[in-house]
Design a protein around this motif. Sequence first.
Motif, PDB file in Angstrom:
ATOM      1  N   LEU A  15       1.526  -3.558  -9.806  1.00  0.00           N
ATOM      2  CA  LEU A  15       1.048  -4.551  -8.842  1.00  0.00           C
ATOM      3  C   LEU A  15       1.164  -5.962  -9.426  1.00  0.00           C
ATOM      4  O   LEU A  15       1.676  -6.878  -8.779  1.00  0.00           O
ATOM      5  N   GLY A  16       0.708  -6.105 -10.670  1.00  0.00           N
ATOM      6  CA  GLY A  16       0.782  -7.411 -11.326  1.00  0.00           C
ATOM      7  C   GLY A  16       2.224  -7.867 -11.436  1.00  0.00           C
ATOM      8  O   GLY A  16       2.559  -9.017 -11.129  1.00  0.00           O
ATOM      9  N   GLY A  17       3.098  -6.937 -11.845  1.00  0.00           N
ATOM     10  CA  GLY A  17       4.515  -7.279 -11.998  1.00  0.00           C
ATOM     11  C   GLY A  17       5.119  -7.701 -10.669  1.00  0.00           C
ATOM     12  O   GLY A  17       5.847  -8.697 -10.594  1.00  0.00           O
ATOM     13  N   LEU A  18       4.773  -6.971  -9.612  1.00  0.00           N
ATOM     14  CA  LEU A  18       5.281  -7.300  -8.278  1.00  0.00           C
ATOM     15  C   LEU A  18       4.871  -8.714  -7.883  1.00  0.00           C
ATOM     16  O   LEU A  18       5.677  -9.510  -7.380  1.00  0.00           O
ATOM     17  N   PHE A  19       3.602  -9.026  -8.155  1.00  0.00           N
ATOM     18  CA  PHE A  19       3.079 -10.350  -7.816  1.00  0.00           C
ATOM     19  C   PHE A  19       3.852 -11.441  -8.552  1.00  0.00           C
ATOM     20  O   PHE A  19       4.288 -12.438  -7.963  1.00  0.00           O
ATOM     21  N   VAL A  20       4.076 -11.223  -9.845  1.00  0.00           N
ATOM     22  CA  VAL A  20       4.797 -12.214 -10.639  1.00  0.00           C
ATOM     23  C   VAL A  20       6.227 -12.361 -10.124  1.00  0.00           C
ATOM     24  O   VAL A  20       6.721 -13.481  -9.918  1.00  0.00           O
ATOM     25  N   LEU A  21       6.884 -11.237  -9.865  1.00  0.00           N
ATOM     26  CA  LEU A  21       8.266 -11.292  -9.384  1.00  0.00           C
ATOM     27  C   LEU A  21       8.363 -12.060  -8.071  1.00  0.00           C
ATOM     28  O   LEU A  21       9.234 -12.912  -7.897  1.00  0.00           O
ATOM     29  N   VAL A  22       7.448 -11.741  -7.166  1.00  0.00           N
ATOM     30  CA  VAL A  22       7.509 -12.394  -5.860  1.00  0.00           C
ATOM     31  C   VAL A  22       7.247 -13.891  -5.986  1.00  0.00           C
ATOM     32  O   VAL A  22       7.955 -14.709  -5.405  1.00  0.00           O
ATOM     33  N   THR A  23       6.225 -14.261  -6.787  1.00  0.00           N
ATOM     34  CA  THR A  23       5.947 -15.701  -6.906  1.00  0.00           C
ATOM     35  C   THR A  23       7.124 -16.427  -7.550  1.00  0.00           C
ATOM     36  O   THR A  23       7.419 -17.560  -7.186  1.00  0.00           O
ATOM     37  N   LEU A  24       7.792 -15.781  -8.500  1.00  0.00           N
ATOM     38  CA  LEU A  24       8.896 -16.452  -9.183  1.00  0.00           C
ATOM     39  C   LEU A  24      10.152 -16.495  -8.324  1.00  0.00           C
ATOM     40  O   LEU A  24      10.823 -17.522  -8.249  1.00  0.00           O
ATOM     41  N   ASN A  78       0.811  -1.216   0.000  1.00  0.00           N
ATOM     42  CA  ASN A  78       0.000   0.000   0.000  1.00  0.00           C
ATOM     43  C   ASN A  78       0.850   1.273   0.000  1.00  0.00           C
ATOM     44  O   ASN A  78       0.450   2.284  -0.568  1.00  0.00           O
ATOM     45  N   PHE A  79       2.033   1.199   0.617  1.00  0.00           N
ATOM     46  CA  PHE A  79       2.971   2.310   0.474  1.00  0.00           C
ATOM     47  C   PHE A  79       3.295   2.499  -1.001  1.00  0.00           C
ATOM     48  O   PHE A  79       3.249   3.607  -1.545  1.00  0.00           O
ATOM     49  N   ALA A  80       3.631   1.373  -1.646  1.00  0.00           N
ATOM     50  CA  ALA A  80       3.973   1.429  -3.067  1.00  0.00           C
ATOM     51  C   ALA A  80       2.797   1.978  -3.862  1.00  0.00           C
ATOM     52  O   ALA A  80       2.962   2.803  -4.766  1.00  0.00           O
ATOM     53  N   LYS A  81       1.595   1.541  -3.485  1.00  0.00           N
ATOM     54  CA  LYS A  81       0.415   1.978  -4.222  1.00  0.00           C
ATOM     55  C   LYS A  81       0.221   3.485  -4.080  1.00  0.00           C
ATOM     56  O   LYS A  81      -0.062   4.189  -5.059  1.00  0.00           O
ATOM     57  N   THR A  82       0.390   3.979  -2.876  1.00  0.00           N
ATOM     58  CA  THR A  82       0.220   5.411  -2.644  1.00  0.00           C
ATOM     59  C   THR A  82       1.226   6.191  -3.482  1.00  0.00           C
ATOM     60  O   THR A  82       0.898   7.193  -4.116  1.00  0.00           O
ATOM     61  N   TYR A  83       2.472   5.699  -3.509  1.00  0.00           N
ATOM     62  CA  TYR A  83       3.497   6.380  -4.280  1.00  0.00           C
ATOM     63  C   TYR A  83       3.180   6.328  -5.773  1.00  0.00           C
ATOM     64  O   TYR A  83       3.153   7.342  -6.461  1.00  0.00           O
ATOM     65  N   PHE A  84       2.902   5.116  -6.237  1.00  0.00           N
ATOM     66  CA  PHE A  84       2.676   4.912  -7.674  1.00  0.00           C
ATOM     67  C   PHE A  84       1.470   5.683  -8.185  1.00  0.00           C
ATOM     68  O   PHE A  84       1.536   6.323  -9.230  1.00  0.00           O
ATOM     69  N   THR A  85       0.368   5.586  -7.439  1.00  0.00           N
ATOM     70  CA  THR A  85      -0.851   6.236  -7.941  1.00  0.00           C
ATOM     71  C   THR A  85      -0.684   7.752  -7.937  1.00  0.00           C
ATOM     72  O   THR A  85      -1.368   8.455  -8.664  1.00  0.00           O
ATOM     73  N   GLY A  86       0.293   8.241  -7.118  1.00  0.00           N
ATOM     74  CA  GLY A  86       0.601   9.658  -7.177  1.00  0.00           C
ATOM     75  C   GLY A  86       1.495   9.962  -8.371  1.00  0.00           C
ATOM     76  O   GLY A  86       1.232  10.876  -9.158  1.00  0.00           O
ATOM     77  N   ALA A  87       2.547   9.158  -8.532  1.00  0.00           N
ATOM     78  CA  ALA A  87       3.562   9.447  -9.544  1.00  0.00           C
ATOM     79  C   ALA A  87       3.128   9.034 -10.950  1.00  0.00           C
ATOM     80  O   ALA A  87       3.171   9.825 -11.888  1.00  0.00           O
ATOM     81  N   PHE A  88       2.733   7.781 -11.107  1.00  0.00           N
ATOM     82  CA  PHE A  88       2.300   7.322 -12.444  1.00  0.00           C
ATOM     83  C   PHE A  88       0.983   6.581 -12.308  1.00  0.00           C
ATOM     84  O   PHE A  88       0.970   5.349 -12.323  1.00  0.00           O
ATOM     85  N   PRO A  89      -0.117   7.285 -12.162  1.00  0.00           N
ATOM     86  CA  PRO A  89      -1.393   6.630 -11.840  1.00  0.00           C
ATOM     87  C   PRO A  89      -1.770   5.515 -12.801  1.00  0.00           C
ATOM     88  O   PRO A  89      -2.256   4.467 -12.384  1.00  0.00           O
ATOM     89  N   GLU A  90      -1.496   5.697 -14.110  1.00  0.00           N
ATOM     90  CA  GLU A  90      -2.038   4.692 -15.029  1.00  0.00           C
ATOM     91  C   GLU A  90      -1.260   3.378 -14.996  1.00  0.00           C
ATOM     92  O   GLU A  90      -1.700   2.369 -15.521  1.00  0.00           O
ATOM     93  N   TYR A  91      -0.085   3.386 -14.324  1.00  0.00           N
ATOM     94  CA  TYR A  91       0.722   2.168 -14.352  1.00  0.00           C
ATOM     95  C   TYR A  91       0.602   1.315 -13.097  1.00  0.00           C
ATOM     96  O   TYR A  91       1.247   0.281 -12.990  1.00  0.00           O
ATOM     97  N   TRP A  92      -0.192   1.774 -12.121  1.00  0.00           N
ATOM     98  CA  TRP A  92      -0.235   1.051 -10.851  1.00  0.00           C
ATOM     99  C   TRP A  92      -0.598  -0.428 -11.011  1.00  0.00           C
ATOM    100  O   TRP A  92       0.071  -1.298 -10.473  1.00  0.00           O
TER     101      TRP A  92
END
Lengths: 377, 256
Positions: A335-344, A317-331
């Motif tokens: 998130l999806g990328g983070l999920f994939v990276l962590v699972t892999l 959620n920290f990341a989300k707050t930052y991202f949605t402020g900085a690059f809203p359309e890429y959040w």
Amino acid sequence: MSTPALRLDRAGLIFLALTLGAAALAPVFALLVPRDSAFAMPPYVVALIGKYLCYAILAVALDLVWGYCGILSLGHGAFFALGGYAMGMYLMRQIGARGVYANPILPDFMVFLNWKELPVAWWGFHSFAYASLMVMLVPGLLAFAFGWFAFRSRVTGVYLSIITQALTYALKLAFFRNDFGFGGNNGLTDFKDVLGFSVQSDATRAALFSISALALALAYLVSKAIVSSKYGKALIAVRDSESRVRFLGYRVENYKLFVFVVSAVMAGIAGALYVPQVGIINPSEFDPGNSIEAVIWVAVGGRGTLVGAALGAIAVNFAKTYFTGAFPEYWLFGLGGLFVLVTLFLPKGLLGLLNMRRAARPAAAPPSPAAQEEGVQ
Amino acid sequence: MTLAATDDPKLTSTLLYLDGVSVSFDGYKALRGLSLTLAPGEMRAIIGPNGAGKTTMMDVITGKTRPDEGDVYFEGRHDLTRLDEAEIAELGVGRKFQKPTVFENHTVSDNLLLAAKAPRGVFATLFGGSGAAQNETIERILTTIRLADLRQTRAGGLSHGQKQWLEIGMLLAQDPKLLLVDEPVAGMTDAETAATAELLREISHDHSVVVVEHDMAFVRELGVKVTVLHEGSVLAEGSLDQVSADERVIEVYLGR
Ligand SMILES: Nc1ncnc2c1ncn2[C@@H]1O[C@H](COP(=O)(O)OP(=O)(O)O)[C@@H](O)[C@H]1O
Ligand SMILES: [Mg+2]
């Protein structure tokens, strides 16, 4: 052999120290330290982190069912939202005659819809005690009814996940309707005070923050006690080999039902603490996407660790707050990328990363993919 | 579900009674009118080629599979076709699976703790610890199954043979009246096989046991009555020497 006494590991102790420390110190930094000091905690930070703490409680609740019992609920946001609505109804009735239409009994939206009487579902919500009871009872009863049928019919895996999604989606549609009686599309908002304290005041916000931190610590302790008991060992066994547990004579459906209800109640409490801090509850809280996000927090933090789940909720959620402020359309991509990276690359999540250098202890290890489900011949 | 179904003495004097049991999977008949009885205290070996229906028979007894036809009674009065897995386990039927299934993420001693005879209710396990008597039983079993030094090892880290033994230990901890043991020595060395036979003989002193196995040397070591299964029904029954002299048995085993 284990004694019933609760034994905390290192991560657990650090976690408790942090949550209790935050509960004690936040009011100091928010209220006592002068505003212009570098150490002062501005009100928006209090509200933001307070919100993360509620998400962390939801994550712990979800980890309890998913991480320890293998029930991948994609509808936990519904229990959170129901707890939130119960609190919101109390806050609405506290407004009383201070609403736009100045009706002492009916909330504004009811006056607007030309309703003459308070619907039965709203009775009693002027009382904080009653509302608090409903915060736990409504999610708990829904989880009980849902789990009763689902677990008895042995609905598991993907099918169970899909019906939990359907559950939260159905509730979303219902709450959207004006005639359902909970404020429709706009939900409940414009709250004035809680237990006589203004929800806008810095002191109330700091208090809500501390209560949320304490609730998180308590949720952790209760969950830890549950998973450390013999019951918890049986839960892990259900997660890893459900039918084997049945052949040992355990009523698996009851085991699942209990933990599911406890988890739903916890999620409801999280939602109730969330609503006064964000100042609104509306049907979008039932959005299936919210429940899926909660699953991602747990996976990112480390499934089956409790502490990791809370950590994941706060970090994402920290990341989300930052991202949605900085690059809203890429959040969402982030998130999806983070999920994939962590699972892999981080099957044990962020907590696993932190623990990496420490000697791994065998007991109560997180689920290994190899030991999943069935395979009993 | 403990009504006396009938007063037939043939039924009531048995521990396990199967009569005319049939099971089919998508039209394929895995069991065809299987009948078998087991006396209290008896140990029985079941042999038969792959696909004979041995595992399916255990599935029927333990409530995993419902038979299409036939009767299955335990202790002459419990109709097992009407009970589910947990109820049948509670009556005192324990099972060891063909593929060893232990709880990989739990330690060896926690595996035994979960199996050990004790109240199974949610609140009993939530608030009850493990009693001293239970710990003693677990210690004794750890010694019997030769895993005392590995009690704190994660079961997933055991060798194949050790897992088989742990599973037998879990059966012992459960202390059922009837043990169903499916291919206990598959994948074991000769020494392990002999030790397992000894262990089962020991267990059979105070338990009734059904062992499924096709390792003939092992069955010989058990030295008990043998039932030969073929295509879902009983082909022959008697001592190992008797059945191995039976022409139909020879045909089934050698004519393949
Ligand atoms: N769940 C199932 N679905 C379809 N066929 C099955 C199932 N279980 C067993 N069978 C079939 O039933 C027959 C008997 O199997 P099984 O009881 O496992 O034999 P055994 O244990 O004697 O080797 C086999 O042909 C097997 O393929
Ligand atoms: Mg088999």
